[in-house]
Design an enzyme around this catalytic site. Structure first.
Site, PDB file in Angstrom:
ATOM      1  N   GLY A  22       0.812  -1.222   0.000  1.00 58.48           N
ATOM      2  CA  GLY A  22       0.000   0.000   0.000  1.00 58.48           C
ATOM      3  C   GLY A  22       0.840   1.263   0.000  1.00 58.48           C
ATOM      4  O   GLY A  22       0.535   2.224  -0.708  1.00 58.48           O
ATOM      5  N   CYS A  23       1.898   1.255   0.773  1.00 55.92           N
ATOM      6  CA  CYS A  23       2.763   2.439   0.876  1.00 55.92           C
ATOM      7  C   CYS A  23       3.514   2.681  -0.428  1.00 55.92           C
ATOM      8  O   CYS A  23       3.717   3.822  -0.837  1.00 55.92           O
ATOM      9  CB  CYS A  23       3.726   2.289   2.045  1.00 55.92           C
ATOM     10  SG  CYS A  23       2.862   2.155   3.627  1.00 55.92           S
ATOM     11  N   THR A  24       3.901   1.610  -1.088  1.00 62.61           N
ATOM     12  CA  THR A  24       4.579   1.733  -2.375  1.00 62.61           C
ATOM     13  C   THR A  24       3.626   2.294  -3.423  1.00 62.61           C
ATOM     14  O   THR A  24       3.974   3.223  -4.156  1.00 62.61           O
ATOM     15  CB  THR A  24       5.141   0.370  -2.825  1.00 62.61           C
ATOM     16  OG1 THR A  24       6.095  -0.064  -1.844  1.00 62.61           O
ATOM     17  CG2 THR A  24       5.818   0.465  -4.180  1.00 62.61           C
ATOM     18  N   ALA A  83       3.126   6.031  -2.767  1.00 64.14           N
ATOM     19  CA  ALA A  83       4.302   6.816  -3.160  1.00 64.14           C
ATOM     20  C   ALA A  83       4.395   6.946  -4.678  1.00 64.14           C
ATOM     21  O   ALA A  83       4.673   8.032  -5.212  1.00 64.14           O
ATOM     22  CB  ALA A  83       5.569   6.179  -2.601  1.00 64.14           C
TER      23      ALA A  83
END
Length: 152
Positions: free
Chosen positions: A42-44, A47
């Site tokens: 999710g964070c990738t 970003a």
């Protein structure tokens, strides 16, 4: 934290040995997004979505800053791996995460733990909070934030 409040200032280490500070961005709109961990799915995705819109954010006179409790060294690897062109601030002490109210108790499979609530704050050019997104769902979020940045 509420819309209209002054955004808490911070000066933290970032990727590439740079210092990331809200004060140095005064006079610009700032998207400050908080995420749990470098290089997780999710964070990738989040970003990459912000990075893909970086030129449009620049045209809207808006800086993008990501922040997590990961180390600056971890941010270095994350930025390099995905060619991210915006600063990532490292808040290992969690002081800034706490000041923005995003260091919260979470629960997974009945186990309680402290972690980052995925959140985004749009800060206007005077340093006040213009909009807040809590418990962010990643798909389409960066585009929504961009539209809000254009509107202020």
């Amino acid at each position: 934290m509420n819309v209209g409040d002054p955004a808490p200032d911070f000066s933290l280490p970032g990727a590439g040995g740079e210092a990331v500070s809200l004060a140095t961005l005064k006079g610009k709109k700032v998207v400050l997004y908080f995420y749990p961990k470098d290089d997780t799915s999710g964070c990738t995705k989040e970003a990459i979505e912000f990075n893909a819109l970086r030129d449009k954010f620049a045209k809207a006179k808006t800086a993008v800053v990501g922040m997590s409790p990961d180390s600056a060294k971890s941010h270095d690897k994350f930025r390099a791996k995905y060619e991210l062109a915006f600063p990532l601030a490292s808040d290992e002490t969690k002081e800034t995460l706490s000041a923005y109210g995003v260091w919260v108790e979470k629960s997974m499979y009945g186990r309680k733990y402290m972690g980052v609530e995925r959140s985004t704050f749009l800060i206007d050019a005077t340093g006040k909070i213009a909009k807040i997104w809590r418990k962010v769902k990643v798909p389409g979020h960066a585009e929504e934030v961009l539209e809000a940045a254009k509107a202020i």
